[in-house]
Design an enzyme around this catalytic site. Sequence first.
Site, PDB file in Angstrom:
ATOM      1  N   ASN A 107       0.789  -1.216   0.000  1.00  0.00           N
ATOM      2  CA  ASN A 107       0.000   0.000   0.000  1.00  0.00           C
ATOM      3  C   ASN A 107       0.833   1.284   0.000  1.00  0.00           C
ATOM      4  OD1 ASN A 107      -2.650   0.942  -0.097  1.00  0.00           O
ATOM      5  ND2 ASN A 107      -3.255  -0.686   1.317  1.00  0.00           N
TER       6      ASN A 107
ATOM      7  N   ILE B   4       1.740  -9.982   1.622  1.00  0.00           N
ATOM      8  CA  ILE B   4       1.175 -11.219   2.191  1.00  0.00           C
ATOM      9  C   ILE B   4      -0.169 -10.921   2.845  1.00  0.00           C
ATOM     10  CG2 ILE B   4       3.464 -12.216   2.599  1.00  0.00           C
ATOM     11  CD1 ILE B   4       2.798 -11.807   5.660  1.00  0.00           C
ATOM     12  N   ASP B   5      -0.451  -9.644   3.109  1.00  0.00           N
ATOM     13  CA  ASP B   5      -1.732  -9.290   3.731  1.00  0.00           C
ATOM     14  C   ASP B   5      -2.895  -9.402   2.747  1.00  0.00           C
ATOM     15  OD1 ASP B   5      -0.511  -8.768   6.132  1.00  0.00           O
ATOM     16  OD2 ASP B   5      -0.209  -6.643   5.703  1.00  0.00           O
TER      17      ASP B   5
ATOM     18  N   GLU C  32      -3.584 -11.177  14.126  1.00  0.00           N
ATOM     19  CA  GLU C  32      -2.852 -10.351  15.096  1.00  0.00           C
ATOM     20  C   GLU C  32      -3.610  -9.061  15.402  1.00  0.00           C
ATOM     21  OE1 GLU C  32       0.868  -8.613  13.747  1.00  0.00           O
ATOM     22  OE2 GLU C  32       0.164  -8.490  11.689  1.00  0.00           O
TER      23      GLU C  32
ATOM     24  N   GLN D 251       5.992 -16.836   8.187  1.00  0.00           N
ATOM     25  CA  GLN D 251       4.893 -16.855   7.214  1.00  0.00           C
ATOM     26  C   GLN D 251       5.187 -15.969   5.996  1.00  0.00           C
ATOM     27  OE1 GLN D 251       1.295 -15.133   9.341  1.00  0.00           O
ATOM     28  NE2 GLN D 251       2.895 -14.694  10.821  1.00  0.00           N
TER      29      GLN D 251
END
Lengths: 407, 407
Positions: free
Chosen positions: B113, B143-144, B245, B300
């Site tokens: 972003n 990865i988000d 998280e 991850q």
Amino acid sequence: MKNLLVAQSGGPSVAINATLAGVVEKAMTNQNVGKIYGAKNGIMGILTDKLIDLTEALADPETLQLLCQTPSSALGSCRMKLSDWEESTFEYDKILGIFRKYDIGYFVYIGGNDSMDTVHKLAGFCERMHVDDVKIIGAPKTIDNDLMETDHCPGFGSAAKYVAATMSEIACDCNVYAQPSITIVEIMGRDAGWLTASSALGRLNGDSAPDLIYLCERPFLVDRFLEDVREKMAQKHSIVIAVSEGLRNEEGDYVTDSLQNRAADAFGHKILAGAARYLEEILRFEIGCKVRSIELNVMQRCASHVASASDIYESRLIGAAAADYAISGGTGKMACIRRTSEQPYRFGIDFVDIGQIANHVKTVPDTWINEAGNDVTEEMLTYLLPLIQGELPCTYKNGVPVHLHLY
Amino acid sequence: MKNLLVAQSGGPSVAINATLAGVVEKAMTNQNVGKIYGAKNGIMGILTDKLIDLTEALADPETLQLLCQTPSSALGSCRMKLSDWEESTFEYDKILGIFRKYDIGYFVYIGGNDSMDTVHKLAGFCERMHVDDVKIIGAPKTIDNDLMETDHCPGFGSAAKYVAATMSEIACDCNVYAQPSITIVEIMGRDAGWLTASSALGRLNGDSAPDLIYLCERPFLVDRFLEDVREKMAQKHSIVIAVSEGLRNEEGDYVTDSLQNRAADAFGHKILAGAARYLEEILRFEIGCKVRSIELNVMQRCASHVASASDIYESRLIGAAAADYAISGGTGKMACIRRTSEQPYRFGIDFVDIGQIANHVKTVPDTWINEAGNDVTEEMLTYLLPLIQGELPCTYKNGVPVHLHLY
């Protein structure tokens, strides 16, 4: 013809099912063995009559192969020590009763230190009671690699490979920003630093981590640690530190105890902060840069998708050897791996009196830790390297590894 | 003939170097491109004139292949937003100066972003200043998985595969003891729960975890959570819970804030306890059984040894498409993945105005979360499944994965 019973105990590992596969394939192909039983949850399953017939369930090679890529204990596990039979024979009578009920002539117990204590006591009891038609053999397993007599323990090589591979990946991850940063990686091992030492293998292909390694064998001095960190940070902007979960201070107390005692005031009960988190707090306060702590947690004992081929191979062979030894009449021993040659790496399997193994811990030799106590020596790398060699094809379905479920 | 500049920015991922490889191979084979430069540490490296000539360094296919299995950003990364050019053109003048110095005609910025904000501002500035000989294109990475317009983000599939595979292994690990136990797995994602949702893929082959899934899109209610846990524990002795998280309460505050505030009293500064650790404390107090929390942490986003083949494939293609688009004269856009068919899965790449993307966040649709807010729906699984397909051969040396180091 007698039946064979096998069980698994203690903490999970990636290779304990390979040892189970070895036991089963050896028993399956021996004319003197009838049925093959597995006890659920180790000795607990024997005490409560929870036996599974594996003779059919594990009959074909494909299933055995799938068993070998399944992490953790397919038969379930337990953390249970038998009471001393000199004090009470209650549990022992019960176990022998189950052995009679299922006509068990051979019992192979796969596990770590506590499991070898069980083998020791049970074999001792049988000897004392002149029960000579049940042969009891231990097969080693522990990612901690802390069992006596054996050169190394099945399960350790895969855990070491996971730690080394992950460390090499963390090295890439931590290096990306130009800002100063410290990453602390906590690795399993409360009493022995073997697995933490294996993080050094992450450097073999030119990745930069770890920069500092602290094993639980040496007393951990915070001032010395801060000096080491400051020295490294003067050389490079981003460093990675590997620590054993069982770091202790000079008094022999876990370094995390002080943190837990402080935290207890705030929470009313102890917070289970690990060594890395403790050091993270110290470094953030004393150094002031970005600090991250990482616990490799259970992944280091269950990441079967990155198992060590040599570990799985040896683990299967040691299971087969243990079964073979019991069927041939041996009892009260543990199968051990002997390193017979270093270059090329070769090994053999022999059997050692269980009394020499149970309740002892094999720690890292002091000479394999460097003088400053912040790294390991070449001897350590030479010892570790053969144990992480080779990769195995892993069967995936839907993009996810496939595992065998026995119950 | 102009030169091409490429840079990487934001959090590392397993696939961002595959996108870099795609950019390089496209530029390398185009007659209109001269040299290929990489900036160290993203836009920061441009501002400080730290450019690397990649034309030679990445000339052969084998090196590009190695780059694709190297996690994190091989060129380094940064977390930096440009100031608004309406307020000050200082940074922009400096960047354009570097573009002139190296005769850059095409700039591809790979990132999330914040990086798209940079592309947006820089392209806007060039337009305003009538600089039309520099084409600026964004290539997505996170990865988000929270970038707008694109069906999914390069890097997400590999992270999802890691989460799914690890969840299936944790399921095996947690099930071994007969005692009641709860395991909480914390997964990255502060504002979007995509990666946490992908933990559900761990169940596809019959492994039992996760039993409960909480995404950050729904307010987290502790009482409701305790009810869910008690209900599951009545059905089975061992459960695994996946949590984002970024869990927040009904007021929109992170659930960890209360813990941090309490801890701050004891430590004098905030302890960075995650959501899983927070829930671990609550469950230990309220349920009383064995509770363990696991943070998948940076693994991850850097476990390239278990990358998704489809993710790496798409990431490389999107890099190539972005370079191609810039070379063909496109500017101020981001490359997007369009899902053109579900069965069989097919996709295309197109380009969207960067203004529609920068500074927006794509969260999980509410209808893809179940009504109880403790799991995901079938639609979510259908969406996720193609993204984790396939495994790649990983080159090992000394038993450890090999990575490429560009500097």
